[in-house]
Each structure stands twice: as structure tokens, then as C-alpha cells.
Design a protein around this motif. Structure first.
Motif, short mmCIF file in Angstrom:
data_model
loop_
_atom_site.label_atom_id
_atom_site.label_comp_id
_atom_site.label_asym_id
_atom_site.label_seq_id
_atom_site.Cartn_x
_atom_site.Cartn_y
_atom_site.Cartn_z
N SER A 233 0.82 -1.22 0.00
CA SER A 233 0.00 0.00 0.00
C SER A 233 0.84 1.26 0.00
O SER A 233 0.35 2.35 -0.31
CB SER A 233 -0.93 0.00 1.21
N LEU A 234 2.13 1.13 0.31
CA LEU A 234 3.03 2.29 0.30
C LEU A 234 3.78 2.40 -1.02
O LEU A 234 4.64 3.27 -1.17
CB LEU A 234 4.03 2.18 1.46
N GLY A 235 3.48 1.52 -1.97
CA GLY A 235 4.13 1.56 -3.27
C GLY A 235 5.47 0.86 -3.30
O GLY A 235 6.20 0.96 -4.30
N LYS A 236 5.81 0.13 -2.26
CA LYS A 236 7.10 -0.55 -2.18
C LYS A 236 6.96 -1.97 -2.72
O LYS A 236 6.00 -2.67 -2.41
CB LYS A 236 7.58 -0.59 -0.73
N SER A 237 7.93 -2.40 -3.54
CA SER A 237 7.87 -3.74 -4.11
C SER A 237 7.92 -4.78 -3.00
O SER A 237 8.64 -4.65 -2.01
CB SER A 237 9.04 -3.96 -5.07
N ILE A 238 7.13 -5.84 -3.18
CA ILE A 238 7.10 -6.92 -2.19
C ILE A 238 8.45 -7.62 -2.10
O ILE A 238 8.80 -8.20 -1.07
CB ILE A 238 5.97 -7.92 -2.54
N VAL A 239 9.25 -7.53 -3.18
CA VAL A 239 10.60 -8.11 -3.16
C VAL A 239 11.45 -7.39 -2.12
O VAL A 239 12.17 -8.02 -1.34
CB VAL A 239 11.24 -8.02 -4.56
N ASP A 240 11.37 -6.08 -2.09
CA ASP A 240 12.12 -5.31 -1.11
C ASP A 240 11.52 -5.42 0.28
O ASP A 240 12.23 -5.48 1.28
CB ASP A 240 12.18 -3.84 -1.53
N GLU A 241 10.20 -5.46 0.34
CA GLU A 241 9.52 -5.55 1.63
C GLU A 241 9.91 -6.83 2.36
O GLU A 241 10.12 -6.81 3.59
CB GLU A 241 8.00 -5.50 1.43
N LEU A 242 10.02 -7.94 1.63
CA LEU A 242 10.31 -9.23 2.25
C LEU A 242 11.78 -9.63 2.14
O LEU A 242 12.15 -10.74 2.51
CB LEU A 242 9.44 -10.32 1.62
N ASP A 243 12.63 -8.74 1.59
CA ASP A 243 14.06 -9.02 1.44
C ASP A 243 14.29 -10.28 0.60
O ASP A 243 15.11 -11.14 0.94
CB ASP A 243 14.71 -9.16 2.82
N ALA A 244 13.54 -10.38 -0.50
CA ALA A 244 13.65 -11.55 -1.38
C ALA A 244 14.67 -11.28 -2.48
O ALA A 244 15.01 -10.13 -2.79
CB ALA A 244 12.30 -11.88 -2.00
#
Length: 670
Positions: A233-244
């Protein structure tokens, strides 16, 4: 005279009491739920001066008793329960009006009482109470195991407790892609493609957006649909959010391991295939080569049941080629053991087991003996051209006899294949083959993989997996209607169960649910070069299934006609909180008024069982936003007031007249 005076006094008292009742009715003409009362009089006992006598034998007639009444008494006051009062619209969610003879059940701490006054509100503890008294409104609670009303002993309805202030979130499981994809849209034909997003929720209520891109292909009416990213919801990629490391470590969009087919297969012994699970990978499957390792050993070896005569009588080497003939003769048991074919005595023919793509097994008659016997179709081995028959089968016992001829290139005493390459044998006349070759499967092409589950005896179940190339979206080029995407109507947005982060930590992805995105509502028609195709959460017939929901905040409470209390939340959920129960009595007019618009039971009203009943059980209902007013009829009350006043005046005249008579009697002494 004294008796008449006391009769007048009793008349004054009873009429005064009736006036009290009338006054109380008029005073409560605007009281919510008030029920008017009425009075009835009865005469007081009589004083008998002389008794009655019957006719005598002498012919004298009978005489009635002589009695003097002693006044009037209040016989009863009756509550007019059955007549409903007028309805007054208030708009309040907890202003309720009952129809019928039922009563609300309330409790002030000293036992249950009953009322028609439905002016309720929520107190500081979140409990439903009477506005005027604070008495708890009683009803039934929700069974936490089933989510339905448990009709048990009534208890206070605490509907605004902490657990009811929010509604749990739900993960999105379905999505729909619909609208127009215009082939002339420059976004579709560009390298960047046409972009669209699908908003969805995880099981914790967090909002995400899946970003898709649609691109043209070189095939008319076909497009690729790819997942480019998922952002929070903040526009941040889920890859970065989860450190993937990559998006594919978290979620895929229809491009990974789409299972299309499962087959139950066996090693084809008819092809001379052997399986040894103890050998290393790549050497577990071997196939009968059909010839010995070297030319010098040719006449001494037995190959797959073929017997070659000793000496070189049937072997010739000329021009760099070796030619040999062998005669084969097998019993039906040998054929079953070596080649997996069974002799059918009814049809006098051999049959073999065939497994179709769905794993169904059937027996079909052998029509290609070269394939069954493992004779290669490369010209190195052929049936004896002198034979007039393909092979001979004894119809009585299934014995098989035939002869074959081998031809090989020979160089330095090494056997070569038809292409002139040395045969890779193991000294046992066996060639290593791939697992796909062993099960008669084509080599895995791009987008196709195999999973084998092999038993120790070589029997296997194989799963054929196919992958789509960018989820090809196809439209009918004649009418523009949707045809398929990745071979079906929908593509799965599939989340992994766990993720290994770049930091080496394994985290669960169980808060995400797989989402099936249906593209069948899309069309490819002219829309002036502008595409409208877009994705939204939800699916099913009405498009509302599997939408997913955020954490819901309480935004409203309502009461249905059956007394059930419902909470509404800003995520679209509605939750059952309880049900207002009612009491019904055999003789409601026998209830005793205890003030504050409440009644209690008496011996003549009937008892309350502690449970109550549903208001709809006897055809009644509760109407929200409406109050039942007093049923006092002023015209009747004023009429009764006039007659009561006249009665009071008449009784007062009895007293004054009796007083005058007594005065005259006293004056006789003068």
C-alpha cells in the motif's frame, strides 16, 4: 339515615378512586408504551330486615325478603393490554415497537420484569438498556462455535464489547479481468506494453497491488500477459519488503509447473529395457542392443533369448560388414517374461497392455512385432526375407518361431551401428538410455518437464508438466471474443509457502492466498484505439466471491423484525451480535404494574420460563425506529370523567340530604 349516609360515603370513595384511575390515564397520555386502565364497581353486601316466606296452606301468599344495601365498592381495575398504542417514528436504531401481546424482558438486578416501552439505548459498558431506567434488555447470545443464536436462559445483551468493534479481514482468492483490448492501442503494441493492476488483500488485511503488462505477439489475436511486480500500500515492491532475491521466489503468475497430465506407466520389457535402482543416475536404464560386443564373440553369445549356432556357419564377414542369422523359438511363458505380451487363446493372438494419457489401461492386439521384439528400424536387423510369413504362432499353445538376420559394420573387430559409430555397450550387450526413452516419452521440449515416481520394480507414475510462455491470451480473430489464456479461462497468481530471504532467514508466506484471475470477460474489438481492460478483485456469478476484505471497523447497528441485532462494518461484513427475546403470557391483563413502564408476573398472569421466545413465533415482529405510544383514548377518558363527576355529586347529595333529615329529627326535642 345513618346507613344512607354511609352508602353515600362509599359512593364518594369509589368514584374518587375511579377519578384517580382516569387521572392517571390522562396523565400518561404521552407515555411510551403506557396501557390505560379501567374500573368496575360492585355493590356491597345487604342487611336483611326480614327473610322471605313462601305461600301458606290457608291461601296466604309469599313475601319477599326485606334487604337494605350498604353502598358500593371498587370491584376491579383492568389494564387494556391488547389494544396497541399509536406509533411514533423516531428513526432511532434501538427504538423498537412490538406488535402483538408479547413483552420485552428487562432486568434491573432484582429479577426479570416486562415492558411494552421499547425506547432502548447503549450504556457505557456496551449493554442494551432502557433509556428511562437503565434496566438491561434481555435476550439470547450468539454461539461462538456456530455463529448462530443459542436460545437459552435470557441474559443481558452486551453488543458493544471489544470483540464486536472490528470484523476480521479476509484474503483475496478470486480476480476478474474484463473490458476491451484494442489492437490499435499504442500501449499494447509498444515494448512497454499495456499496464493494469489488481488490488488484493492478504489474510491480515494488508493491501497489495499486482502489476500486469499485456503485449502484442507476432500472431494475430494473441497477446502475452506477464506479472511485473507486486507492491504494498506504500508503493514498495514486495521483493524489497520481504528481502527476497526475486519476485519468482514469492509469487508466480501461471508460468511455473502447470500440471497437465498424469500417466501410470511400466518399463516396456518388450523393448528389452532393464532398470537397476542401485546404479548411479544416468545408468539405471539400459536397453538390449540386439548384437554382441565384438565380432569374435558373436557365435557364442545368447542375446535376449536368441540362440546362435556354434562356429561361423551362420556368420559371414565381407566388405567390412558382418552378417549373421539367428532362429528364435519361445513359449508363451517366455513371451510374457521377456516381452510382456500375453497369448489370448480365444482370439489365438498376442496382446499387450497399453496405458493412455489418463492412466487408463487396455489390452490391444500386437500389430508391430518389430517394435515388440526390439528389432531396430535402422536396417541393421530384419526378419529373414526368405520367410513367407511374418512369424509363426502355434494356435494351440502360443509358441512363437521366427528367424532374423543381423548386419553390422565391422572395424578392428568392434561392432558399430548403422551410422558407423561404435556401440556403447557394457560388456553385457546393453546400452544406457534416458529415463524419457525408457518410458517412450519424447525428449522434454521447452516448457515441458517430467516428474517420475519409480518403484523398485521399474513401474512408474509420471507427471507431465507444461509451462506457458508469458500466459498467451487468445481472442477469436473473427468476432473478438475471448478464447483462452494459457489454455483455460483463468491464470493462477500462486504464492509460495515459504521464502528464503537474502539474509538466509526462512519466513512463512501463509498470509497470502492464491488468486485465480479470470480473463473470460475480456474482448478484442475496436474502441477508437483505447483499451479499457482492467482487473479487479472478486469473481463468481455476481463478481463478489473471493474479494477479500480489510480489517473492518464498526459503522452501524440494526435490529431486524425478528429481534436479531446486526453489526455493519466498513469492509462490507455484517455480523450477528444477539437476539432480543420476548415474553408471552396466558393472561397478560393479569400482570401487575410496578411503575416505570414495567410489569411483573402474578398468580393470574402465568409464569415466565426464563427463556422466552422469538417474537415471530406468534406472528409478531419488532419495528425499528418506531415507538409504541400510550393507548389512552382522551374522548373516552373525558366521557368517563363527566359520568364519574356526576356520580360523585349525586353521592354527595345523599350525605347532605341525610344530614338535613337528622337535623329535623334533632329539632323535634325543642
Amino acid at each position: 339515615m345513618m346507613r344512607s349516609m354511609y352508602s353515600g360515603v362509599s359512593g364518594l370513595k369509589t368514584h374518587q378512586t375511579k377519578m384517580d384511575v382516569i387521572g392517571n390515564n390522562i396523565a400518561n397520555v404521552n407515555t411510551v408504551g403506557f396501557k390505560s386502565s379501567s374500573t368496575t364497581f360492585s355493590e356491597v353486601f345487604y342487611q336483611r330486615l326480614t327473610g322471605a316466606s313462601g305461600p301458606t296452606a290457608s291461601g296466604r301468599g309469599g313475601i319477599n325478603a326485606k334487604q337494605i344495601g350498604l353502598g358500593v365498592n371498587m370491584a376491579s381495575t383492568t389494564i387494556n393490554i391488547s389494544t396497541p398504542g399509536a406509533s411514533q417514528t423516531t428513526g432511532g436504531a434501538f427504538d423498537l415497537m412490538l406488535s402483538g401481546d408479547s413483552f420485552f424482558i428487562v432486568n434491573g438486578g432484582n429479577g426479570n420484569m416486562f415492558t411494552k416501552a421499547g425506547a432502548f439505548d447503549i450504556d457505557e459498558a456496551g449493554t442494551l438498556v432502557m433509556k428511562s431506567t437503565g434496566y438491561n434488555v434481555m435476550g439470547w447470545q450468539v454461539d461462538p462455535a456456530t455463529g448462530t443464536i443459542r436460545k437459552d436462559t435470557v441474559s443481558p445483551l452486551q453488543i458493544m464489547k471489544e470483540a464486536n468493534l472490528t470484523s476480521p479481514p479476509e484474503a483475496t482468492t478470486l480476480g476478474t479481468c474484463a473490458g476491451i483490448l484494442d489492437k490499435n492501442d499504442t500501449n499494447v503494441t509498444s515494448d512497454k506494453g499495456y499496464n493494469m493492476s489488481l488490488e488484493f488483500y492478504d489474510a491480515l488485511g494488508y493491501s497489495y497491488s499486482a502489476k500486469f503488462v499485456v503485449k502484442s505477439t507476432n500472431v494475430e489475436g494473441e497477446y502475452t500477459v506477464e506479472l511485473k511486480d507486486v507492491v504494498n500500500s506504500l508503493g514498495k515492491s514486495i521483493v524489497d519488503e520481504l528481502d527476497a532475491t526475486s519476485l519468482e521466489d514469492i509469487v508466480t503468475f501461471g508460468e511455473q509447473n502447470v500440471q497437465t497430465e498424469r500417466r501410470s506407466l511400466e518399463l516396456l520389457q518388450t523393448n528389452g529395457i532393464a532398470y537397476d535402482p542401485t546404479r548411479p543416475e544416468g545408468e539405471r536404464y539400459t536397453k538390449q542392443a540386439g548384437f554382441p560386443a565384438t565380432a569374435k564373440d558373436y557365435d557364442t553369445l545368447k542375446i535376449s533369448g536368441f540362440t546362435y549356432p556354434e562356429g561361423n556357419g551362420n556368420v559371414t564377414i565381407a566388405g567390412g560388414k558382418l552378417t549373421a542369422t539367428a532362429t528364435a523359438q519361445f513359449t508363451a511363458e517366455d513371451m510374457a517374461k521377456y516381452y510382456g505380451v500375453v497369448f489370448d487363446t480365444t482370439t489365438q493372438s498376442y496382446k499387450r497392455k497399453v496405458v493412455d494419457a489418463n492412466g487408463n489401461e487396455t489390452m490391444e492386439e500386437v500389430d508391430n512385432w518389430g517394435e515388440i521384439l526390439g528389432i531396430p528400424n535402422d536396417g541393421t536387423v530384419k526378419f529373414d526375407p526368405a520367410q513367407t510369413q511374418y512369424l509363426e504362432i502355434d494356435p494351440t499353445n502360443g509358441a512363437v518361431k521366427f528367424s532374423i538376420e543381423h548386419t553390422f559394420d565391422v572395424a578392428d573387430n568392434v561392432v558399430k551401428d548403422a551410422a558407423g559409430n561404435p556401440v556403447d555397450v557394457n560388456g553385457l550387450n546393453q546400452m544406457y538410455i534416458t529415463q524419457e526413452e525408457a518410458y517412450g516419452l519424447p525428449a522434454a521440449a521447452e516448457g515441458v518437464t517430467y516428474d517420475f515416481a519409480v518403484a523398485d520394480d521399474g513401474r512408474a507414475v509420471v507427471t507431465i508438466n507444461t509451462t506457458s510462455n508469458g500466459n498467451v491470451l487468445k481472442f477469436n480473430v473473427d468476432n473478438g471474443n475471448f478464447e483462452s489464456i494459457a489454455g483455460g479461462n483463468a491464470v493462477q497468481l500462486a504464492f509460495k509457502d515459504t521464502l528464503m530471504t537474502k539474509g538466509g532467514q526462512t519466513i512463512s508466506l501463509g498470509n497470502f492466498s492464491d488468486i485465480s484471475v479470470d480473463f473470460s470477460g475480456s474482448k478484442r474489438v475496436d474502441n477508437g484505439g483505447a483499451s479499457t481492460m482492467g482487473a479487479e478483485r472478486g469473481g463468481g456469478e455476481k463478481g463478489t466471491e473471493g474479494r477479500g476484505k480489510k480489517l473492518g471497523a464498526l459503522i452501524g447497528l440494526s435490529v431486524s423484525q425478528d429481534g436479531t441485532i446486526w453489526a455493519s462494518y466498513d469492509n462490507g461484513n455484517t455480523t450477528l451480535l444477539g437476539q432480543i427475546a420476548v415474553a408471552v403470557f396466558a393472561n397478560p391483563a393479569g400482570l401487575e404494574k410496578v411503575g416505570e413502564n414495567c410489569y411483573q408476573t402474578t398468580l393470574n398472569s402465568g409464569e415466565f420460563d426464563g427463556i422466552g421466545q422469538d417474537v415471530t413465533a406468534d406472528g409478531g415482529k419488532m419495528t425499528s425506529g418506531v415507538l409504541e405510544m400510550s393507548n389512552v383514548d382522551l374522548s373516552t377518558e373525558f366521557t368517563e370523567m363527566i359520568t364519574t363527576q356526576r356520580g360523585f355529586q349525586a353521592n354527595s347529595r345523599i350525605i347532605t340530604t341525610s344530614d338535613t333529615l337528622l337535623e329535623e329529627l334533632v329539632n323535634l326535642k325543642r
